[in-house]
Design an enzyme around this catalytic site. Structure first.
Site, PDB file in Angstrom:
ATOM      1  N   HIS A 133       0.815  -1.344  -0.144  1.00  0.00           N
ATOM      2  CA  HIS A 133      -0.017   0.253   0.527  1.00  0.00           C
ATOM      3  C   HIS A 133       1.002   1.127  -0.351  1.00  0.00           C
ATOM      4  O   HIS A 133       1.659   1.498   0.939  1.00  0.00           O
ATOM      5  CB  HIS A 133      -0.518  -0.707   1.529  1.00  0.00           C
ATOM      6  CG  HIS A 133      -1.548   1.355   1.469  1.00  0.00           C
ATOM      7  ND1 HIS A 133      -1.522   2.336   2.220  1.00  0.00           N
ATOM      8  CD2 HIS A 133      -2.145   1.922   1.101  1.00  0.00           C
ATOM      9  CE1 HIS A 133      -2.417   2.985   2.304  1.00  0.00           C
ATOM     10  NE2 HIS A 133      -3.089   2.448   0.905  1.00  0.00           N
ATOM     11  N   SER A 134       0.417   2.147  -0.779  1.00  0.00           N
ATOM     12  CA  SER A 134       1.137   3.633  -0.969  1.00  0.00           C
ATOM     13  C   SER A 134       2.823   3.278  -1.070  1.00  0.00           C
ATOM     14  O   SER A 134       2.894   2.475  -1.844  1.00  0.00           O
ATOM     15  CB  SER A 134       0.885   4.095  -0.041  1.00  0.00           C
ATOM     16  OG  SER A 134       1.628   5.764   0.183  1.00  0.00           O
ATOM     17  N   LEU A 135       3.443   3.556  -0.311  1.00  0.00           N
ATOM     18  CA  LEU A 135       5.062   3.086   0.446  1.00  0.00           C
ATOM     19  C   LEU A 135       5.487   2.481  -0.293  1.00  0.00           C
ATOM     20  O   LEU A 135       6.506   2.447  -0.677  1.00  0.00           O
ATOM     21  CB  LEU A 135       5.268   3.960   0.803  1.00  0.00           C
ATOM     22  CG  LEU A 135       7.257   4.484   1.495  1.00  0.00           C
ATOM     23  CD1 LEU A 135       7.800   4.923  -0.266  1.00  0.00           C
ATOM     24  CD2 LEU A 135       7.771   4.952   2.054  1.00  0.00           C
TER      25      LEU A 135
END
Length: 682
Positions: free
Chosen positions: A330-332
């Site tokens: 998720h995300s980074l």
């Protein structure tokens, strides 16, 4: 007391007494509030069997919650297996009283429950009620009759010397047996695990809008997956082809922030707007840490070693597991995984398989290629040096200035060669159709491509994973943005991750952190991402309505223009025969125009049509299949995009549509499909 009191609580032949059925609970503490949660029916049965068999003398360990928690029976403790978590108290529960604050029932201690059960047995057997008992806290419990049992909670008194139990105070309901209290007992999970997925979190320790940890968010994701399996894989479940998918969280934030960096940041942080600065230090700075070579190394080491440790531990605990492993970020977290995957080394056998055709010509053909390059650079006089050192195309692209200097190449030619290497590395697919890339798809071309996607990556020693992931899922991912900022203008359509053949980029339309990948592979073509079908099998109504209205307005506009044109022409028609003939031609043209109008409509289709065009070839990054998938926004979200932007970035954990795509793709690799294919899905 009568002799019955000394006997264990067993059903008597003449009495109406039946022994209570115990159920096992564990205590969940959140923000200093205790909540007693029941184990699933199958876990409780397993714990009761172990309790009955071993009498808790040995330290029997019973795996519960799908093997993610162990219960140490003698110590009455529930311990997390795969991650760090506070140890929970476990209790064999038979009697409950209603709590003060939330009206939830709380179990009595096991020893006092036995006293209550004994008193109840005597009361039932002898039909003598109004029994008074004193709890360990010196509070009074009265068994009025089987239906009415009350616990008197004393009112706080100013007289601290009074210690005698009293019936004064607020009465609280007492219940016997778990079936008499309003509590939902989980049904449990299938024992068979078909696939394992590691989930890596993004920035900061909190993963959703409620500031919950990665463990809690992945628990939600897993629970949604169980309900999706029951709803969409019923046939396969009935035929026992499908068990479940296990999702395990990977936490790297705590390792990064335990390096002492927080103390250093604390010293230099300004005292104003204290909360905001601490929030930034704890979350947004993770992005900057990842772009620092020192801390990037800590992050990639933590993520890789944690995934390897979890994999090893999972196999130890599930020796019969034969399924594959996938990874999700998720995300980074998705960027960290992408960088790790681009730096994995493919198996030697695969390399051999890829290079079979060219292996025979590797000593001559590839060196000949180097001669061609040198000829192009007008440096043919150094061909013999390269041939003597057996430098082929692959070796040439790995050469550094130091290597060339050691070979005795003068400064001028050295600079020319290095300039050529860097220009070829930075250009994305400079010669897409060249025979050297297609005919001889050897390790040299492949390594060159790794360096393409890895261009601008933070200099770190990327560890190797102990397994080859089946699919890589990215949720709300900034991979596209980071690649662009690093200087990668285009991804080679022939490029695929060395050890992972599947890649899905899933995002919410209002997610401010998410970026697309496909336009980096095909920059010349504008096309929509794939619209993720709703898990109930159709588009959300407001999207259908929006499309319907768009289509209707286009139709109305076309028909209105056509009618106006015909009306104007008939109104201005002159009675002169020559003009009349001309006008009929104009009218025919106008009519033809109105007829043509509907034909032009499909050229501007709504997103539904666009998403169903599987003709777009987006390269080998996802095995030739589409990569970008967009979720459908909810009706309320479409009112204000900005208001729901943050929620859009954190919505994936409870999104049925996301979970269903993950399950569909995982099971497709095993030849298992949904009961009914969803419209718009590939």
């Amino acid at each position: 007391p009568p002799p019955a009191a000394a006997e264990p609580p067993e059903p008597e032949p003449g009495g109406r007494y039946e022994a209570v059925v115990p159920h096992w609970f564990y205590c969940k503490v959140t923000d200093t509030r205790e909540r007693w949660v029941p184990f699933s029916a199958q876990d409780s049965e397993r714990l009761e069997e172990a309790h009955s068999a071993g009498k808790d003398q040995d330290d029997v360990v019973v795996p519960t919650s799908g093997g993610r928690y162990d219960v140490h029976l003698r110590m009455r403790q529930r311990v997390a297996v795969y991650w760090e978590e506070e140890v929970s108290e476990v209790r064999r529960c038979t009697w409950f009283y209603k709590g003060d604050k939330d009206n939830k029932f709380i179990p009595y201690s096991e020893s006092f429950s036995e006293e209550l059960e004994e008193a109840y047995m005597i009361a039932v057997t002898l039909d003598e009620w109004k029994k008074k008992l004193e709890s360990p806290n010196r509070e009074v419990i009265i068994l009025h009759n089987p239906k009415l049992m009350v616990h008197y909670h004393p009112v706080a008194s100013s007289d601290d010397w009074v210690s005698t139990p009293t019936e004064q105070g607020r009465p609280r309901t007492v219940k016997r047996g778990v079936e008499n209290i309003a509590v939902e007992i989980p049904s449990g999970e299938p024992l068979q695990i078909d696939h394992l997925v590691f989930v890596v979190h993004g920035i900061g320790p909190a993963c959703d809008i409620r500031f919950r940890s990665i463990v809690q968010c992945v628990n939600d994701f897993r629970n949604v997956s169980l309900s999706m399996l029951q709803a969409h894989f019923k046939k396969a479940q009935e035929q026992q082809q499908v068990g479940r998918v296990e999702f395990l969280p990977v936490n790297w934030h705590s390792s990064l922030h335990s390096t002492g960096v927080d103390v250093d940041l604390e010293r230099i942080t300004l005292p104003s707007i204290n909360r905001l600065r601490h929030f930034i230090n704890d979350t947004i700075l993770d992005v900057f840490f990842y772009n620092s070579s020192t801390y990037c190394q800590t992050i990639v080491d933590t993520v890789a070693s944690e995934m390897n440790r979890l994999h090893q531990l999972f196999l130890q605990r599930n020796p019969q597991f034969k399924g594959g492993v996938s990874i999700a970020g998720h995300s980074l977290g998705s960027l960290i995984l992408f960088d790790l995957l681009t730096n994995q080394k493919a198996d030697p056998e695969e390399d051999e398989h890829c290079a079979q055709g060219s292996r025979t010509t590797s000593s001559t053909g590839s060196i000949e290629e180097v001669k061609e390059i040198l000829k192009k650079l007008e440096l043919s006089e150094y061909s013999d040096v390269f041939e003597k050192e057996k430098v082929d195309r692959q070796a040439l692209f790995l050469c550094t200035e130091k290597n060339l200097k050691e070979m005795g190449i003068p400064l001028g030619p050295r600079m020319k060669i290095l300039q050529y290497i860097s220009s070829k590395t930075e250009m994305k697919v400079s010669e897409p159709g060249s025979p050297s890339q297609h005919g001889d798809s050897t390790e040299d071309g492949r390594n060159c491509r790794y360096r393409d996607v890895g261009l601008g990556q933070v200099s770190a020693n990327y560890p190797q994973l102990n397994y080859k992931p089946t699919i890589f899922f990215a949720f709300g991912s900034p991979i596209g943005m980071f690649l662009t900022v690093r200087g990668v203008k285009r991804i080679d359509p022939n490029y695929s991750l060395p050890t992972c053949k599947g890649f899905f980029n899933i995002f919410h339309p209002f997610d401010p952190v998410a970026y697309r990948i496909e336009p980096m592979i095909i920059p010349d073509l504008e096309f929509e991402p794939m619209l993720l079908p709703h898990h109930k099998g159709r588009k959300r109504m407001h999207l259908e309505l929006k499309e319907g209205l768009t289509r209707m307005s286009v139709d109305l506009k076309n028909n209105l223009l056509g009618s106006l044109r015909v009306a104007w022409q008939s109104f201005t028609r002159a009675p002169v025969p020559a003009l009349e003939a001309g006008s009929t031609e104009a009218e025919a043209e106008a009519e033809a125009g109105t007829e043509k109008q509907p034909d032009t409509k499909p050229e501007e289709p709504p997103t539904a049509v666009k998403e169903e065009t599987p003709l777009i070839n987006v390269g080998r990054l996802n095995g030739g299949n589409r990569i970008d998938y967009v979720l459908q926004e909810k009706p309320i979200e479409s009112f204000n995009e900005y208001l729901f932007a943050l929620q859009g970035h954190l919505c994936y954990w409870e999104s049925e549509d996301t979970v269903l795509l993950v399950l569909k793709e995982i099971y497709q690799t095993q030849g298992i499909t949904l009961d009914q294919p969803l419209p718009g899905s590939q």
